[in-house]
Write an enzyme that holds these catalytic residues in place. Structure first.
Site, PDB file in Angstrom:
ATOM      1  N   PHE A 127      96.142  28.887  27.080  1.00 23.37           N
ATOM      2  CA  PHE A 127      94.699  29.051  26.802  1.00 23.37           C
ATOM      3  C   PHE A 127      94.833  29.756  25.507  1.00 23.37           C
ATOM      4  CE2 PHE A 127      94.098  28.147  31.020  1.00 23.37           C
ATOM      5  CZ  PHE A 127      92.844  27.505  30.944  1.00 23.37           C
ATOM      6  N   CYS A 182     100.931  38.567  28.193  1.00 23.78           N
ATOM      7  CA  CYS A 182     100.612  37.318  27.586  1.00 23.78           C
ATOM      8  C   CYS A 182     101.717  36.604  26.817  1.00 23.78           C
ATOM      9  CB  CYS A 182      99.449  37.464  26.688  1.00 23.78           C
ATOM     10  SG  CYS A 182      98.913  36.029  25.942  1.00 23.78           S
ATOM     11  N   THR A 196     102.909  34.483  34.387  1.00 23.81           N
ATOM     12  CA  THR A 196     103.838  33.103  34.418  1.00 23.81           C
ATOM     13  C   THR A 196     105.055  33.271  34.087  1.00 23.81           C
ATOM     14  OG1 THR A 196     102.774  32.621  32.346  1.00 23.81           O
ATOM     15  CG2 THR A 196     101.627  31.749  34.213  1.00 23.81           C
TER      16      THR A 196
HETATM   17  C1  LIG Z   1      94.099  29.088  34.393  1.00 25.18           C
HETATM   18  C2  LIG Z   1      95.030  30.288  33.982  1.00 25.18           C
HETATM   19  C3  LIG Z   1      94.637  31.276  33.306  1.00 25.18           C
HETATM   20  C4  LIG Z   1      95.056  32.565  33.190  1.00 25.18           C
HETATM   21  N1  LIG Z   1      94.666  33.210  32.064  1.00 25.18           N
HETATM   22  C5  LIG Z   1      95.301  34.511  32.260  1.00 25.18           C
HETATM   23  C6  LIG Z   1      94.783  35.756  31.516  1.00 25.18           C
HETATM   24  O1  LIG Z   1      93.601  35.388  30.760  1.00 25.18           O
HETATM   25  N2  LIG Z   1      95.097  36.920  31.570  1.00 25.18           N
HETATM   26  C7  LIG Z   1      96.319  37.161  32.540  1.00 25.18           C
HETATM   27  O2  LIG Z   1      96.723  38.460  32.622  1.00 25.18           O
HETATM   28  N3  LIG Z   1      96.760  36.454  33.245  1.00 25.18           N
HETATM   29  C8  LIG Z   1      96.370  35.000  33.029  1.00 25.18           C
HETATM   30  N4  LIG Z   1      96.860  33.842  33.935  1.00 25.18           N
HETATM   31  C9  LIG Z   1      98.033  34.307  34.916  1.00 25.18           C
HETATM   32  C10 LIG Z   1      97.477  34.628  36.122  1.00 25.18           C
HETATM   33  O3  LIG Z   1      96.774  35.723  36.288  1.00 25.18           O
HETATM   34  C11 LIG Z   1      98.720  34.799  37.295  1.00 25.18           C
HETATM   35  O4  LIG Z   1      99.558  36.019  37.032  1.00 25.18           O
HETATM   36  C12 LIG Z   1      99.481  33.555  37.464  1.00 25.18           C
HETATM   37  O5  LIG Z   1      98.966  32.460  36.976  1.00 25.18           O
HETATM   38  C13 LIG Z   1     100.481  33.613  38.478  1.00 25.18           C
HETATM   39  O6  LIG Z   1      99.744  33.457  39.612  1.00 25.18           O
HETATM   40  P1  LIG Z   1      99.535  31.787  40.486  1.00 25.18           P
HETATM   41  O7  LIG Z   1     100.892  31.278  40.763  1.00 25.18           O
HETATM   42  O8  LIG Z   1      98.620  32.248  41.739  1.00 25.18           O
HETATM   43  O9  LIG Z   1      98.920  31.146  39.570  1.00 25.18           O
HETATM   44  C14 LIG Z   1      96.314  32.623  33.986  1.00 25.18           C
HETATM   45  C15 LIG Z   1      96.550  31.513  35.023  1.00 25.18           C
HETATM   46  C16 LIG Z   1      95.713  30.580  35.143  1.00 25.18           C
HETATM   47  C17 LIG Z   1      96.223  29.506  36.237  1.00 25.18           C
END
Ligand SMILES: Cc1cc2nc3c(=O)[nH]c(=O)nc-3n(C[C@H](O)[C@H](O)[C@H](O)COP(=O)(O)O)c2cc1C
Length: 354
Positions: free
Chosen positions: A126, A195, A259
């Site tokens: 994003f 990020c 991620t």
């Molecule tokens: C759609 C989406 C948007 C994300 N945007 C952010 C964000 O704005 N800030 C942030 O710290 N992490 C963001 N993340 C990362 C998530 O908070 C998380 O750390 C990462 O997706 C791992 O978790 P999961 O395996 O449950 O998806 C985003 C993840 C997803 C899927």
């Protein structure tokens, strides 16, 4: 379980922001807890220390739907002090991974696919879009006020680097963002140091001196309000130990992981996400669970060894009650799910039933 997602990857970020959430979050029936809330999350009582981390909850409507659906901790998507554009569509794409995404495989690159099925992993990109502070402050304040007695809304934020690379101004922007978030009444603040889209090869969380300096400056601004730092997977144990030694007594919580970056191409070998600088993007979901669990365990050990008290928030690949349990056993005080919750808005209720 894969259900209709509350964020529709086939629609743009703007359409999701305007018309979402979807699926079971569109018009959720309010989940009623029974008994007394037994857990504490950074000074706030919760029924279950489980929530949705920064990202999928784009605005107040998403946050309210998450709270009403039984997620007791809801993080409002990371904001900036000023309006900032979103990367081009698409922003969420499924990736073809069955097992763990090893660091070796992440370096070699992965392939995208069109279908969203279990075990689900996606890439998201994003670029941390934001509206102007006066818009998100009002929206966040309303979301904060919506939380029930045993729920809490976390305000996530980050600073924006100016073209001239002025480090003092960068730190000052983090501090201003923290102040603006605190003004909404948010009881917990989270600063995003991980990020992958900040235009630097190196994530800020790996620059320990900057993390320390920025965390101290934010804490000076927000006083007793708890501060969580969001960090990425650390491969190197010595580096992680140095980070914890330097900031473990300054911050109140550590959320890991964000991620894992990898080059993403489609089956034809073309870049999956259009635009410059978007070949590598962050992978999340099932395939990074190993990394989130590993970091949780290492953070717990370091906290013990160093006699510290920070709260550990385990994130990465959580999509079932069993995953929640594994993270708790590994040492997470609270657990969060982004990808898993997006495709299963009933996840908190399912965990609460166990
Ligand atoms: C759609 C989406 C948007 C994300 N945007 C952010 C964000 O704005 N800030 C942030 O710290 N992490 C963001 N993340 C990362 C998530 O908070 C998380 O750390 C990462 O997706 C791992 O978790 P999961 O395996 O449950 O998806 C985003 C993840 C997803 C899927």
């Amino acid at each position: 379980m894969i259900r209709e997602p509350f964020y529709d990857p086939k629609k743009s970020y703007e359409e999701n922001y305007e018309n979402g959430p979807f699926g079971a979050f569109k018009d959720p029936k309010k989940y009623e807890n029974t008994g007394e809330p037994e857990y504490d999350f950074l000074g706030n009582k919760v029924y279950l220390p489980f929530g949705i981390p920064a990202g999928p909850l784009l605005n107040g409507r998403f946050v309210k739907a998450a709270l009403d659906s039984g997620f007791d901790i809801a993080v409002y998507k990371t904001v900036r002090t000023q309006a900032y554009p979103c990367n081009a569509f698409p922003n969420v794409v499924a990736v073809d991974l069955n097992g763990d995404l090893t660091l070796e495989q992440a370096k070699n690159g992965i392939i995208s696919k069109d279908s969203y099925e279990a075990p689900l992993s996606i890439t998201n990109s994003f670029g941390v879009p934001s509206f102007d502070a006066q818009i998100w402050q009002k929206d966040l304040a309303e979301a904060v006020a919506h939380a029930g007695n045993s729920q809490v809304v976390v305000g996530s934020f980050q600073g924006t680097k100016k073209g001239d690379g002025d480090v003092d101004a960068f730190v000052a922007d983090f501090v201003l963002a923290a102040r603006l978030v605190k003004e909404t009444g948010a009881k917990i603040l989270e600063v995003n140091f991980s990020c992958p889209n900040e235009g630097t090869a190196h994530l800020m969380c790996f620059d320990v001196a900057m993390v320390r300096r920025t965390s101290e400056a934010i804490k000076n601004e927000i006083g007793n309000t708890p501060l969580v730092i969001k960090i990425a997977y650390y491969e190197n144990q010595e580096a992680l130990e140095k980070l914890i030694q330097d900031v473990g007594n300054i911050v109140d919580g550590i959320s890991a992981i964000n991620t894992i970056g990898s080059a993403v191409r489609n089956e034809k070998g073309e870049q999956a996400l259009p635009g410059e600088g978007r070949l590598v993007s962050g992978v999340c979901g099932e395939s990074i669970k190993w990394a989130g669990l590993d970091m949780t365990g290492r953070l717990k050990n370091l906290r013990e060894e160093l006699g510290m008290k920070f709260t550990i928030v385990g994130v990465g690949g959580v999509s079932s009650a069993d995953d929640f349990k594994k993270y708790r056993e590994a040492g997470a005080d609270a657990v969060m799910s982004a990808t898993g919750a997006m495709w299963n808005p009933m996840l908190a209720q399912e965990i609460k039933k166990v």
